[in-house]
Design an enzyme around this catalytic site. Structure first.
Site, short mmCIF file in Angstrom:
data_model
loop_
_atom_site.label_atom_id
_atom_site.label_comp_id
_atom_site.label_asym_id
_atom_site.label_seq_id
_atom_site.Cartn_x
_atom_site.Cartn_y
_atom_site.Cartn_z
N ASP A 72 36.00 -7.70 -33.00
CA ASP A 72 36.91 -8.78 -32.61
C ASP A 72 36.15 -10.10 -32.73
OD1 ASP A 72 39.75 -8.41 -30.77
OD2 ASP A 72 38.89 -10.44 -30.89
N VAL A 130 37.37 -10.48 -39.26
CA VAL A 130 37.83 -9.50 -40.28
C VAL A 130 38.21 -10.14 -41.61
CG1 VAL A 130 38.53 -7.66 -38.70
CG2 VAL A 130 40.16 -9.48 -39.30
N TYR A 132 53.86 -14.18 -41.74
CA TYR A 132 53.61 -12.95 -40.97
C TYR A 132 54.38 -11.78 -41.59
CZ TYR A 132 53.34 -9.81 -36.92
OH TYR A 132 53.11 -8.73 -36.10
N LYS A 160 52.84 -8.43 -43.45
CA LYS A 160 53.04 -7.07 -42.95
C LYS A 160 53.70 -6.19 -44.03
CE LYS A 160 51.19 -7.70 -38.93
NZ LYS A 160 49.89 -7.08 -38.61
P1 NAD Z 1 46.72 -9.44 -29.46
O1 NAD Z 1 46.74 -10.91 -29.71
O2 NAD Z 1 46.83 -8.94 -28.06
O3 NAD Z 1 45.40 -8.80 -30.14
C1 NAD Z 1 44.94 -9.17 -31.40
C2 NAD Z 1 43.41 -9.19 -31.39
O4 NAD Z 1 42.95 -9.53 -32.71
C3 NAD Z 1 42.81 -10.23 -30.43
O5 NAD Z 1 41.83 -9.62 -29.60
C4 NAD Z 1 42.19 -11.26 -31.37
O6 NAD Z 1 41.03 -11.89 -30.83
C5 NAD Z 1 41.85 -10.40 -32.58
N1 NAD Z 1 41.69 -11.20 -33.80
C6 NAD Z 1 42.45 -12.22 -34.25
N2 NAD Z 1 41.95 -12.73 -35.39
C7 NAD Z 1 40.85 -11.99 -35.69
C8 NAD Z 1 39.90 -12.02 -36.73
N3 NAD Z 1 39.97 -12.93 -37.73
N4 NAD Z 1 38.89 -11.11 -36.73
C9 NAD Z 1 38.80 -10.20 -35.73
N5 NAD Z 1 39.66 -10.13 -34.71
C10 NAD Z 1 40.67 -11.02 -34.68
O7 NAD Z 1 47.90 -8.86 -30.36
P2 NAD Z 1 48.63 -7.43 -30.38
O8 NAD Z 1 50.01 -7.68 -29.93
O9 NAD Z 1 47.83 -6.38 -29.72
O10 NAD Z 1 48.68 -7.20 -31.97
C11 NAD Z 1 47.86 -6.26 -32.64
C12 NAD Z 1 48.46 -6.01 -34.00
O11 NAD Z 1 49.78 -5.49 -33.84
C13 NAD Z 1 48.59 -7.26 -34.88
O12 NAD Z 1 48.30 -6.93 -36.22
C14 NAD Z 1 50.07 -7.61 -34.73
O13 NAD Z 1 50.55 -8.34 -35.84
C15 NAD Z 1 50.68 -6.23 -34.65
N6 NAD Z 1 52.01 -6.17 -34.05
C16 NAD Z 1 52.23 -6.63 -32.79
C17 NAD Z 1 53.50 -6.57 -32.25
C18 NAD Z 1 53.79 -7.09 -30.86
O14 NAD Z 1 54.96 -7.21 -30.52
N7 NAD Z 1 52.79 -7.38 -30.03
C19 NAD Z 1 54.56 -6.02 -32.99
C20 NAD Z 1 54.31 -5.54 -34.28
C21 NAD Z 1 53.02 -5.62 -34.80
#
Ligand code: NAD
Length: 267
Positions: free
Chosen positions: A50, A72, A166, A170
């Site tokens: 992270d 990443v 976004y 995806k």
């Molecule tokens: P979140 O914001 O709680 O967690 C995302 C994490 O990624 C954070 O800890 C952040 O610091 C880290 N991050 C961001 N940029 C980064 C980088 N360049 N390098 C390394 N780490 C990095 O979000 P979440 O809701 O847990 O989302 C996780 C995944 O699920 C994402 O890909 C998101 O698009 C996807 N997603 C989320 C939802 C939702 O409703 N929450 C729905 C569909 C998909």
């Protein structure tokens, strides 16, 4: 409205991953953190990646694993991440490529600038290319592995409340995962895309706590009448990571409370 309660999937006792090593990107928060906990509870060694160093280190400590500060989008840092996982634990068996962002400036195509478009593509899609490439180096040598890439339900359906970059990112994650799943199927490596519906993480809570109308606008489309809990995504990832999913590859694995298959929803 009848709501179906979420099971706390992080508490289910099931040990399918003893001795396996899992790299979890975005593991400091939300879906990544819940998944790190679930995979650890199933016996896996956990390597959390992270950009948030404090939360990442705390998460690694909570699961008795390792934190590797990683952006990443940076190829050298990503290669170092997977090499460190291998050097520390002796294998790379599971890659949960999950880090992602959804900035407010990414909205309708009419107002989203090229800088925002590129930033989101980089963090959400290019990162999955880099992490899959780095994971595959180890997995191909081992002749075994499971890669799970986080896509989204918006890779499957259009939204009038647009986040254009976004959504495109995806869709790319979904197509990339399918292609890798097909290409490496005979090498014992499975690649699947997780498509979560809206999940009750910090990101979503912050957005919707400020604007209940925004939440209601979206909730009406979810047949179950609630957002998912992060542990419900973790349970799906644990299945895909495990040998229980030994014939599951190149799939879009949707966990969305019925959202993508609904026309009308229960009142
Ligand atoms: P979140 O914001 O709680 O967690 C995302 C994490 O990624 C954070 O800890 C952040 O610091 C880290 N991050 C961001 N940029 C980064 C980088 N360049 N390098 C390394 N780490 C990095 O979000 P979440 O809701 O847990 O989302 C996780 C995944 O699920 C994402 O890909 C998101 O698009 C996807 N997603 C989320 C939802 C939702 O409703 N929450 C729905 C569909 C998909």
């Amino acid at each position: 409205m009848n709501e179906t309660a979420a099971t706390d999937s992080t508490q289910i006792i099931c040990r399918r991953l003893p001795g396996r090593t899992a790299v979890v990107t975005g593991g400091a928060s939300g879906i990544g953190l819940a998944t790190a906990k679930r995979l650890a509870s199933e016996g896996a060694n956990i390597v959390i990646a992270d950009t948030n160093a404090d939360a990442g280190a705390a998460a690694a400590e909570a699961v008795g694993g390792l934190f590797v500060a990683t952006d990443v989008t940076d190829q050298d840092q990503v290669e170092n991440l997977f090499q460190t996982a291998f050097d520390t634990y002796g294998s790379v068996d599971i890659a949960f490529n999950n880090a992602g962002v959804s900035p407010p400036a990414d909205a309708s195509i009419t107002e989203t600038g090229l800088d925002v478009w590129r930033k989101v593509q980089d963090i959400n899609l290019t990162s999955v290319y880099l992490c899959s490439q780095a994971a595959l180096k180890h997995m191909r040598r081992q002749g075994r592995g499971s890669i799970i890439n986080t896509a989204s339900f918006v890779a499957l359906m259009g939204s009038a409340t647009s986040q254009v970059s976004y959504t495109a990112s995806k869709g790319g994650v979904l197509a990339l995962s399918r292609e890798l799943g097909v290409e490496f199927a005979k090498e014992g490596i499975r690649v699947n895309a997780l498509c979560p519906g809206p999940v009750n993480t910090e990101l979503l809570r912050e957005l919707f706590a400020k604007d209940p109308e925004m939440a209601a606008r979206r909730l009406v489309h979810v047949p179950m009448g609630r957002f998912a809990e992060a542990g419900e995504m973790a349970a799906a990832v644990a299945f895909l990571a495990s040998d229980d999913a030994s014939f599951v590859t190149a799939q879009s694995f949707t966990v969305d409370g019925g959202l993508t298959n609904a026309y009308t929803t229960p009142l």
